[in-house]
Design a protein around this motif. Structure first.
Motif, short mmCIF file in Angstrom:
data_model
loop_
_atom_site.label_atom_id
_atom_site.label_comp_id
_atom_site.label_asym_id
_atom_site.label_seq_id
_atom_site.Cartn_x
_atom_site.Cartn_y
_atom_site.Cartn_z
N ALA A 129 -1.00 7.94 -16.42
CA ALA A 129 -1.87 8.89 -17.12
C ALA A 129 -2.72 9.71 -16.16
CB ALA A 129 -2.77 8.14 -18.11
N ASP A 130 -3.05 9.14 -15.00
CA ASP A 130 -3.87 9.86 -14.02
C ASP A 130 -3.60 9.26 -12.64
OD1 ASP A 130 -5.36 7.44 -13.87
OD2 ASP A 130 -6.70 8.12 -15.47
N LYS A 131 -4.33 9.73 -11.63
CA LYS A 131 -4.06 9.26 -10.26
C LYS A 131 -4.36 7.78 -10.07
CE LYS A 131 -8.54 10.85 -8.45
NZ LYS A 131 -9.18 11.75 -7.45
N TYR A 132 -5.30 7.26 -10.86
CA TYR A 132 -5.62 5.84 -10.73
C TYR A 132 -4.52 4.97 -11.36
CZ TYR A 132 -10.09 7.88 -9.50
OH TYR A 132 -11.07 8.63 -8.90
N GLU A 133 -3.97 5.46 -12.47
CA GLU A 133 -2.85 4.75 -13.06
C GLU A 133 -1.62 4.87 -12.16
OE1 GLU A 133 -1.46 2.18 -15.83
OE2 GLU A 133 -3.43 3.11 -15.92
N ASN A 134 -1.48 6.03 -11.53
CA ASN A 134 -0.38 6.20 -10.56
C ASN A 134 -0.49 5.18 -9.43
OD1 ASN A 134 0.79 8.34 -11.93
ND2 ASN A 134 -0.35 9.89 -10.80
N GLU A 135 -1.72 4.93 -9.01
CA GLU A 135 -1.95 3.95 -7.95
C GLU A 135 -1.49 2.56 -8.38
OE1 GLU A 135 -3.27 3.09 -4.01
OE2 GLU A 135 -2.88 4.96 -5.08
N GLU A 136 -1.75 2.22 -9.64
CA GLU A 136 -1.31 0.94 -10.16
C GLU A 136 0.21 0.87 -10.24
OE1 GLU A 136 -3.27 -1.96 -11.34
OE2 GLU A 136 -4.36 -0.88 -9.77
N LEU A 137 0.84 1.98 -10.62
CA LEU A 137 2.30 2.02 -10.68
C LEU A 137 2.89 1.86 -9.28
CD1 LEU A 137 2.85 4.90 -13.26
CD2 LEU A 137 3.38 2.49 -13.59
N ILE A 138 2.26 2.48 -8.30
CA ILE A 138 2.72 2.33 -6.92
C ILE A 138 2.60 0.88 -6.47
CG2 ILE A 138 2.23 2.95 -4.52
CD1 ILE A 138 1.21 5.68 -5.63
N LYS A 139 1.49 0.25 -6.83
CA LYS A 139 1.22 -1.11 -6.38
C LYS A 139 2.12 -2.13 -7.06
CE LYS A 139 -2.62 -4.38 -5.83
NZ LYS A 139 -4.08 -4.58 -6.05
N TRP A 140 2.37 -1.94 -8.36
CA TRP A 140 3.06 -2.97 -9.12
C TRP A 140 4.43 -2.51 -9.63
CZ3 TRP A 140 1.06 -7.36 -8.08
CH2 TRP A 140 -0.30 -7.49 -7.87
N LYS A 181 5.36 4.38 0.69
CA LYS A 181 4.48 3.78 1.71
C LYS A 181 3.04 4.22 1.49
CE LYS A 181 4.51 5.54 5.88
NZ LYS A 181 4.93 5.88 7.26
N LYS A 182 2.15 3.25 1.48
CA LYS A 182 0.71 3.51 1.42
C LYS A 182 0.09 3.16 2.76
CE LYS A 182 -1.76 4.29 -1.57
NZ LYS A 182 -2.36 5.52 -2.12
N THR A 183 -0.76 4.04 3.27
CA THR A 183 -1.47 3.78 4.52
C THR A 183 -2.96 3.91 4.28
OG1 THR A 183 -1.25 6.12 5.16
CG2 THR A 183 0.45 4.59 5.94
N PRO A 184 -3.77 3.27 5.12
CA PRO A 184 -5.23 3.37 4.96
C PRO A 184 -5.68 4.83 4.99
CG PRO A 184 -4.67 1.65 6.53
CD PRO A 184 -3.39 2.37 6.23
N GLY A 185 -6.61 5.15 4.12
CA GLY A 185 -7.14 6.50 4.09
C GLY A 185 -6.47 7.41 3.08
N MET A 186 -5.35 6.98 2.52
CA MET A 186 -4.68 7.79 1.50
C MET A 186 -5.48 7.79 0.21
SD MET A 186 -0.57 7.13 1.69
CE MET A 186 0.44 7.97 2.92
N GLU A 187 -5.48 8.93 -0.46
CA GLU A 187 -6.17 9.05 -1.74
C GLU A 187 -5.40 8.27 -2.81
OE1 GLU A 187 -9.03 10.59 -2.41
OE2 GLU A 187 -9.28 11.08 -0.28
N PRO A 188 -6.09 7.91 -3.91
CA PRO A 188 -5.38 7.26 -5.01
C PRO A 188 -4.20 8.10 -5.49
CG PRO A 188 -7.74 7.08 -5.34
CD PRO A 188 -7.54 8.00 -4.17
N GLY A 189 -3.06 7.47 -5.63
CA GLY A 189 -1.87 8.19 -6.09
C GLY A 189 -1.09 8.86 -4.99
#
Length: 207
Positions: free
Chosen positions: A20-31, A98-106
């Motif tokens: 639904a938004d960048k924070y939900e995208n972050e969850e999708l990336i993680k899980w 790939k997620k690296t430190p400093g990347m914005e949510p999503g």
């Protein structure tokens, strides 16, 4: 909240899902799941669209019509991309994100650029977008719990396959042992038979 869409251009239909938004995208990336394929407008902000492969499928097995649905859905959910023609949509396996430190949510990068595919989208096709929007459902999903349940089921399946393999190996070893014993027994009988012919125990007497 996760937005679900049904792509009914194939049978059985395929489920597409979007954060639904960048924070939900972050969850999708993680899980996400190893079977998930991720779609995004290249070099522009857009929704993250996923399609989940069936067991045994690869990214090359995605039907062209489903790829087009995913690409149109990504474009329609990009503020900039929705207004532009001739854009590229990139897609890759979730495991390549790939997620690296400093990347914005999503925000994501890739482990291997050569495993990123592209689709050229010339223009928005309203017929496709409208068809997908009619199937849209918004549901709250515990992505972590779903992933953990998936992993638990996979572990149990691997244990079952291992037990079955061990059982087959035991049965094969038993079969080989029985065959070896039978060959040894047959050889013994043959040797005994050969010896009895040389012992002078024939019924005929010769002078």
């Amino acid at each position: 909240m996760v937005h679900f869409y049904t792509s009914n251009v194939v049978s059985p239909p395929v489920t597409l899902y979007v954060g639904a938004d960048k924070y939900e995208n972050e969850e999708l990336i993680k899980w996400g799941w190893p079977e998930d394929v991720w779609f995004h407008v290249d070099k522009l902000s857009s929704a993250h669209v996923y399609v989940r492969l069936q067991p045994g499928q690869t990214i090359d097995d995605i039907p062209g019509a489903v790829l087009e649905d995913c690409a149109q859905l990504v474009k329609a959910n990009s503020i900039q991309g929705n207004k532009m023609n001739n854009i590229d949509v990139v897609y890759t396996m979730w495991t390549n994100l790939k997620k690296t430190p400093g990347m914005e949510p999503g925000q994501v990068g890739f482990h291997k650029d050569k495993e990123v595919y592209k689709i050229r989208v010339e223009k928005r096709i309203n017929e496709i977008v409208n068809r997908l929007n009619k199937t849209k459902e918004i549901r709250e999903v515990d992505l972590r719990a779903v992933r953990e349940a998936r992993d638990a089921a996979e572990r149990e399946d691997k244990k079952r396959l291992l037990r079955e393999q061990n059982q087959r190996e035991k049965e094969e070893e038993k079969r080989r042992k029985e065959e070896a014993e039978q060959r040894s027994y047959d050889k013994l009988l043959k040797v005994e038979s050969m010896q009895s012919n040389k012992d002078g125990n024939d019924s005929d007497d010769f002078m």
